[in-house]
Design an enzyme around this catalytic site. Structure first.
Site, PDB file in Angstrom:
ATOM      1  N   GLU A  26      17.392-100.980  32.091  1.00  0.00           N
ATOM      2  CA  GLU A  26      16.421 -99.935  31.714  1.00  0.00           C
ATOM      3  C   GLU A  26      15.009-100.387  32.054  1.00  0.00           C
ATOM      4  O   GLU A  26      14.170 -99.580  32.450  1.00  0.00           O
ATOM      5  CB  GLU A  26      16.578 -99.592  30.219  1.00  0.00           C
ATOM      6  CG  GLU A  26      17.814 -98.719  30.013  1.00  0.00           C
ATOM      7  CD  GLU A  26      18.483 -98.848  28.657  1.00  0.00           C
ATOM      8  OE1 GLU A  26      17.882 -99.408  27.720  1.00  0.00           O
ATOM      9  OE2 GLU A  26      19.641 -98.401  28.544  1.00  0.00           O
ATOM     10  N   GLY A  86      25.575 -96.558  28.395  1.00  0.00           N
ATOM     11  CA  GLY A  86      25.286 -95.342  27.636  1.00  0.00           C
ATOM     12  C   GLY A  86      26.007 -94.110  28.158  1.00  0.00           C
ATOM     13  O   GLY A  86      25.685 -92.994  27.771  1.00  0.00           O
ATOM     14  N   GLU A 138      26.153-105.936  33.514  1.00  0.00           N
ATOM     15  CA  GLU A 138      26.109-104.570  33.003  1.00  0.00           C
ATOM     16  C   GLU A 138      26.010-103.596  34.167  1.00  0.00           C
ATOM     17  O   GLU A 138      24.912-103.361  34.694  1.00  0.00           O
ATOM     18  CB  GLU A 138      24.883-104.385  32.106  1.00  0.00           C
ATOM     19  CG  GLU A 138      24.907-105.220  30.852  1.00  0.00           C
ATOM     20  CD  GLU A 138      24.060-104.580  29.754  1.00  0.00           C
ATOM     21  OE1 GLU A 138      24.629-104.275  28.699  1.00  0.00           O
ATOM     22  OE2 GLU A 138      22.868-104.345  29.973  1.00  0.00           O
ATOM     23  N   HIS A 150      16.911-106.266  31.580  1.00  0.00           N
ATOM     24  CA  HIS A 150      17.812-105.157  31.267  1.00  0.00           C
ATOM     25  C   HIS A 150      17.583-104.054  32.302  1.00  0.00           C
ATOM     26  O   HIS A 150      16.439-103.799  32.714  1.00  0.00           O
ATOM     27  CB  HIS A 150      17.556-104.629  29.856  1.00  0.00           C
ATOM     28  CG  HIS A 150      18.612-103.668  29.427  1.00  0.00           C
ATOM     29  ND1 HIS A 150      18.614-102.360  29.850  1.00  0.00           N
ATOM     30  CD2 HIS A 150      19.721-103.823  28.669  1.00  0.00           C
ATOM     31  CE1 HIS A 150      19.683-101.755  29.359  1.00  0.00           C
ATOM     32  NE2 HIS A 150      20.378-102.625  28.636  1.00  0.00           N
ATOM     33  N   LYS A 210      17.868-101.483  21.309  1.00  0.00           N
ATOM     34  CA  LYS A 210      16.944-100.690  22.144  1.00  0.00           C
ATOM     35  C   LYS A 210      15.808-100.126  21.269  1.00  0.00           C
ATOM     36  O   LYS A 210      15.421-100.762  20.300  1.00  0.00           O
ATOM     37  CB  LYS A 210      17.709 -99.603  22.903  1.00  0.00           C
ATOM     38  CG  LYS A 210      18.896-100.191  23.675  1.00  0.00           C
ATOM     39  CD  LYS A 210      19.490 -99.270  24.687  1.00  0.00           C
ATOM     40  CE  LYS A 210      20.652 -99.967  25.388  1.00  0.00           C
ATOM     41  NZ  LYS A 210      21.253 -99.169  26.431  1.00  0.00           N
ATOM     42  N   ASN A 267      22.250-104.830  21.162  1.00  0.00           N
ATOM     43  CA  ASN A 267      20.934-104.451  21.686  1.00  0.00           C
ATOM     44  C   ASN A 267      20.570-103.100  21.080  1.00  0.00           C
ATOM     45  O   ASN A 267      21.124-102.073  21.471  1.00  0.00           O
ATOM     46  CB  ASN A 267      21.017-104.375  23.226  1.00  0.00           C
ATOM     47  CG  ASN A 267      19.752-103.811  23.851  1.00  0.00           C
ATOM     48  OD1 ASN A 267      18.716-103.713  23.198  1.00  0.00           O
ATOM     49  ND2 ASN A 267      19.849-103.435  25.125  1.00  0.00           N
TER      50      ASN A 267
HETATM   51  P1  PGA Z   1      25.684 -99.198  25.802  1.00  0.00           P
HETATM   52  O1  PGA Z   1      24.440-100.101  26.258  1.00  0.00           O
HETATM   53  O2  PGA Z   1      26.615-100.110  25.052  1.00  0.00           O
HETATM   54  O3  PGA Z   1      25.079 -98.148  24.937  1.00  0.00           O
HETATM   55  O4  PGA Z   1      26.304 -98.678  27.040  1.00  0.00           O
HETATM   56  C1  PGA Z   1      24.614-101.414  26.697  1.00  0.00           C
HETATM   57  C2  PGA Z   1      23.284-102.012  27.072  1.00  0.00           C
HETATM   58  O5  PGA Z   1      22.431-101.283  27.610  1.00  0.00           O
HETATM   59  O6  PGA Z   1      23.046-103.210  26.857  1.00  0.00           O
END
Ligand code: PGA
Length: 266
Positions: free
Chosen positions: A109, A186, A180, A107, A23, A21
């Site tokens: 976010e 992150g 997740e 997701h 982003k 991903n």
């Molecule tokens: P990350 O993100 O691997 O940077 O923790 C995972 C995601 O948000 O799908």
């Protein structure tokens, strides 16, 4: 009543899958060089299915570069609507026009920063599925919810919204579920393989309660600070079928290495 075009589309059941991903990162130039490295590196990935999710505007670039490779591509979001006066939205049909195979929905976010509710996410999930795109449903608890022992309750509500709109459980075989934990995204705070396995098993149990056959075949993957150093121990867990990788997927070597570690045969 929903109709599903792609119920019969062949799926490699429980084949491990590693999804990058990206982003809101990248530029034409940086994505060009990332794609070049992925194209060379992917030849060393034997078992895992590899998927990348670029920002919408780079989908065509990815399509052109990856057409003849084993890597597929998809989107980070999809509209709940089919077409029309929905400024800024991108429909499932548009994504299929660029030969996307998958789209993320829900997701964290988007749930947290953009206020997407369980119900909206469920409508997006079904818009994707109805039109022949495989949805990757993200579920997971925040740190506060975890501290209040609400993890399962939160995830079950996220799953229930999707099942509520489902008339054909078999069609869900096309979907992927990504667990997740929000506190692991992150942050570098990856869940331990045992912690992740426990939640994956509970998700599979929840699905079993609705359709035992679906529970056996649906892929449940882990996301949250996965990288080449911690992926193997996660993949050793019986209910972890792959990974949704954010930050580390912006480095081709990391994504390829994670893919190589997913060597469960199928
Ligand atoms: P990350 O993100 O691997 O940077 O923790 C995972 C995601 O948000 O799908």
């Amino acid at each position: 009543m929903l109709t599903f075009k792609d119920v019969s589309m062949a799926i490699d059941h429980r084949r491990p899958i590693v999804i990058g991903n990206w982003k809101m990162n990248g530029s034409r130039a940086s994505i060009d060089s990332l794609l070049r490295s992925l194209k060379t590196g992917c030849e060393h990935v034997e078992h895992a299915e590899l998927v990348i999710l670029p920002p919408f505007v780079y989908l065509e670039q990815c399509e052109q570069a990856l057409m003849q490779t084993q890597i597929s591509w998809g989107a980070q979001d999809v509209s709940e609507y089919e077409k029309g006066a929905y400024t800024g939205e991108i429909s499932a049909a548009m994504l299929l026009d660029f030969h996307c195979l998958y789209s993320l929905v829900g997701h964290s976010e988007r749930r947290i920063l953009l206020g997407e509710s369980n119900e909206l996410v469920a409508r997006k999930f079904h818009a994707a599925l109805e039109q022949g795109l495989r949805p990757i449903l993200c579920v997971g608890e925040t740190e506060k919810e975890r501290d209040n022992s609400q993890t399962i309750e939160v995830i079950e509500a996220q799953l229930a919204a999707v099942f509520h709109l489902t008339h054909n459980l078999q069609a869900l075989q096309q979907a992927v579920i990504a667990y997740e934990p929000v506190w692991a995204i992150g942050t570098g705070k990856v869940a331990t393989p045992e912690q992740a396995e426990q939640i994956h098993a509970e998700i599979r149990d929840y699905i079993k309660g609705r359709d035992p056959e679906l529970a056996q075949v649906i892929r449940i993957i882990y996301g949250g600070s996965v990288n080449a150093a911690n992926a193997r121990s996660l993949f050793e867990m019986p209910n972890i079928d792959g990974a949704l990788v954010g930050g580390a997927s912006l480095q081709a070597e990391q994504l390829i290495e994670i893919g190589k570690q997913c060597n469960r045969s199928f």
